[in-house]
Write a protein that holds these residues in place. Sequence first.
Motif, PDB file in Angstrom:
ATOM      1  N   LEU A  27      26.875  32.253  30.299  1.00 35.71           N
ATOM      2  CA  LEU A  27      28.047  33.174  29.876  1.00 35.71           C
ATOM      3  C   LEU A  27      29.127  32.363  29.382  1.00 35.71           C
ATOM      4  CD1 LEU A  27      28.309  35.860  32.905  1.00 35.71           C
ATOM      5  CD2 LEU A  27      27.862  36.391  30.674  1.00 35.71           C
ATOM      6  N   VAL A  28      29.577  31.198  30.077  1.00 37.60           N
ATOM      7  CA  VAL A  28      30.588  30.330  29.508  1.00 37.60           C
ATOM      8  C   VAL A  28      30.079  29.527  28.281  1.00 37.60           C
ATOM      9  CG1 VAL A  28      31.574  28.068  29.973  1.00 37.60           C
ATOM     10  CG2 VAL A  28      31.551  29.496  31.652  1.00 37.60           C
ATOM     11  N   SER A  29      28.761  29.051  27.870  1.00 37.89           N
ATOM     12  CA  SER A  29      28.405  28.634  26.800  1.00 37.89           C
ATOM     13  C   SER A  29      28.268  29.791  25.753  1.00 37.89           C
ATOM     14  CB  SER A  29      26.630  28.163  26.868  1.00 37.89           C
ATOM     15  OG  SER A  29      26.244  27.599  25.837  1.00 37.89           O
ATOM     16  N   VAL A 110      49.209  31.269  28.171  1.00 36.50           N
ATOM     17  CA  VAL A 110      48.860  32.292  27.159  1.00 36.50           C
ATOM     18  C   VAL A 110      47.611  33.476  27.813  1.00 36.50           C
ATOM     19  CG1 VAL A 110      48.520  33.563  24.865  1.00 36.50           C
ATOM     20  CG2 VAL A 110      49.998  31.830  25.201  1.00 36.50           C
ATOM     21  N   ALA A 111      46.738  32.740  28.035  1.00 32.38           N
ATOM     22  CA  ALA A 111      45.537  33.633  28.539  1.00 32.38           C
ATOM     23  C   ALA A 111      45.722  34.150  29.874  1.00 32.38           C
ATOM     24  CB  ALA A 111      44.541  32.343  28.598  1.00 32.38           C
ATOM     25  N   ALA A 112      46.473  33.498  30.790  1.00 34.50           N
ATOM     26  CA  ALA A 112      46.722  34.180  32.148  1.00 34.50           C
ATOM     27  C   ALA A 112      47.752  35.122  31.999  1.00 34.50           C
ATOM     28  CB  ALA A 112      47.459  32.905  32.649  1.00 34.50           C
ATOM     29  N   GLN A 113      48.692  35.008  30.712  1.00 36.01           N
ATOM     30  CA  GLN A 113      49.564  36.321  30.804  1.00 36.01           C
ATOM     31  C   GLN A 113      48.694  37.483  30.154  1.00 36.01           C
ATOM     32  OE1 GLN A 113      52.800  36.667  31.302  1.00 36.01           O
ATOM     33  NE2 GLN A 113      52.969  34.934  32.517  1.00 36.01           N
ATOM     34  N   ILE A 114      48.012  37.080  29.325  1.00 35.13           N
ATOM     35  CA  ILE A 114      47.175  38.278  28.765  1.00 35.13           C
ATOM     36  C   ILE A 114      46.295  39.091  29.729  1.00 35.13           C
ATOM     37  CG2 ILE A 114      45.114  38.955  27.186  1.00 35.13           C
ATOM     38  CD1 ILE A 114      46.092  36.599  25.338  1.00 35.13           C
ATOM     39  N   PHE A 115      45.821  38.267  30.699  1.00 35.20           N
ATOM     40  CA  PHE A 115      44.944  39.082  31.745  1.00 35.20           C
ATOM     41  C   PHE A 115      45.856  39.402  33.185  1.00 35.20           C
ATOM     42  CE2 PHE A 115      42.001  37.127  28.686  1.00 35.20           C
ATOM     43  CZ  PHE A 115      41.054  38.249  28.408  1.00 35.20           C
ATOM     44  N   ALA A 116      47.040  39.144  33.220  1.00 32.62           N
ATOM     45  CA  ALA A 116      47.657  39.059  34.487  1.00 32.62           C
ATOM     46  C   ALA A 116      47.479  40.524  35.154  1.00 32.62           C
ATOM     47  CB  ALA A 116      49.186  38.919  34.218  1.00 32.62           C
ATOM     48  N   ALA A 117      47.451  41.596  34.320  1.00 31.93           N
ATOM     49  CA  ALA A 117      47.420  43.061  34.917  1.00 31.93           C
ATOM     50  C   ALA A 117      46.166  43.508  34.882  1.00 31.93           C
ATOM     51  CB  ALA A 117      48.275  43.656  34.139  1.00 31.93           C
ATOM     52  N   VAL A 124      40.105  40.744  25.983  1.00 27.60           N
ATOM     53  CA  VAL A 124      39.133  39.470  25.814  1.00 27.60           C
ATOM     54  C   VAL A 124      39.313  39.261  24.077  1.00 27.60           C
ATOM     55  CG1 VAL A 124      36.828  39.018  25.470  1.00 27.60           C
ATOM     56  CG2 VAL A 124      37.634  40.057  27.631  1.00 27.60           C
ATOM     57  N   VAL A 125      39.245  40.358  23.127  1.00 30.03           N
ATOM     58  CA  VAL A 125      39.341  40.255  21.758  1.00 30.03           C
ATOM     59  C   VAL A 125      40.834  39.447  21.413  1.00 30.03           C
ATOM     60  CG1 VAL A 125      39.443  41.474  19.659  1.00 30.03           C
ATOM     61  CG2 VAL A 125      37.983  42.337  21.336  1.00 30.03           C
ATOM     62  N   SER A 126      41.639  39.772  22.256  1.00 32.48           N
ATOM     63  CA  SER A 126      43.016  39.346  21.832  1.00 32.48           C
ATOM     64  C   SER A 126      43.077  37.770  22.050  1.00 32.48           C
ATOM     65  CB  SER A 126      43.993  40.193  22.743  1.00 32.48           C
ATOM     66  OG  SER A 126      45.296  39.661  22.629  1.00 32.48           O
ATOM     67  N   ARG A 159      35.258  30.781  32.381  1.00 31.91           N
ATOM     68  CA  ARG A 159      34.307  30.232  33.823  1.00 31.91           C
ATOM     69  C   ARG A 159      35.347  30.787  35.266  1.00 31.91           C
ATOM     70  NH1 ARG A 159      34.433  26.520  37.569  1.00 31.91           N
ATOM     71  NH2 ARG A 159      36.223  25.324  36.754  1.00 31.91           N
ATOM     72  N   LYS A 160      36.434  30.475  34.883  1.00 26.81           N
ATOM     73  CA  LYS A 160      37.238  30.826  36.208  1.00 26.81           C
ATOM     74  C   LYS A 160      37.747  31.959  36.353  1.00 26.81           C
ATOM     75  CE  LYS A 160      39.509  26.097  36.577  1.00 26.81           C
ATOM     76  NZ  LYS A 160      40.789  25.581  36.323  1.00 26.81           N
ATOM     77  N   THR A 161      37.985  32.832  35.181  1.00 25.96           N
ATOM     78  CA  THR A 161      38.607  34.274  35.307  1.00 25.96           C
ATOM     79  C   THR A 161      37.761  35.277  34.878  1.00 25.96           C
ATOM     80  OG1 THR A 161      40.620  33.316  34.968  1.00 25.96           O
ATOM     81  CG2 THR A 161      40.595  35.475  34.625  1.00 25.96           C
ATOM     82  N   LEU A 162      36.808  35.181  33.907  1.00 25.83           N
ATOM     83  CA  LEU A 162      36.013  36.154  33.257  1.00 25.83           C
ATOM     84  C   LEU A 162      34.621  36.392  33.620  1.00 25.83           C
ATOM     85  CD1 LEU A 162      37.559  36.379  29.799  1.00 25.83           C
ATOM     86  CD2 LEU A 162      38.482  37.442  31.793  1.00 25.83           C
TER      87      LEU A 162
END
Length: 213
Positions: A27-29, A110-117, A124-126, A159-162
């Motif tokens: 998935l990460v690859s 930025v990634a962490a903020q996008i998925f904070a909620a 994901v597209v964002s 890897r860590k979040t999605l």
Amino acid sequence: MEVLRRSSVFAAEVMEVFDRSPTDKELVSQAKALCRDYINSRLIQAGVSWSKPEYNAPVPGGKLAEVSTILLRLGDELEYIRPNVYRNIARQLNISLHSETVVSDAFLAVAAQIFAAGITWGKVVSLYAVAAGLAVDCVRHAQPAMVHTIVDCLGEFVRKTLVTWLKRRGGWADITKCVVNTDPNLRSHWLVAAVCSFGHFLKAIFFVLLPER
């Protein structure tokens, strides 16, 4: 001939992966392959010429190519309705593009903020649109090596979040459901969710990075 052989092998491997439950590593690859393809598309779109040292990774093939096409299509819609958000990202964040650490930290923040909620395909597209926008900035400022940094950062975030979220949905192919329904009201739903969740990220990241400057 060797390049064609490798591409064929890669495509066969991708199709095999999609026929079963993908592993975390796969998935990460795949996430990184999709990111490279998305970035390359946006660099071409921006008319940015660049040399691509060590950028010989195979392009998405098989079903992953279909996922890449859909991801780009959804990205087109998202960037069309909020073009200024996904352009000149480095300037908006007021960061230097000469430091790998600064670029990495900014992107991951930025990634962490996008998925904070929570996680949605719109977010994901964002995330991919942000990665591509930042990559375009890096190439324009003579920092093409940072493209690899951004791709690696996105892979690490996945890897860590999605990964767990992706596995519950059977992998990246689940994004095709975003474009199956032809009802324009339903099609716009994921876009609204993405834009709403992303609207205040620049202000948030400004305050995240400010203490470090």
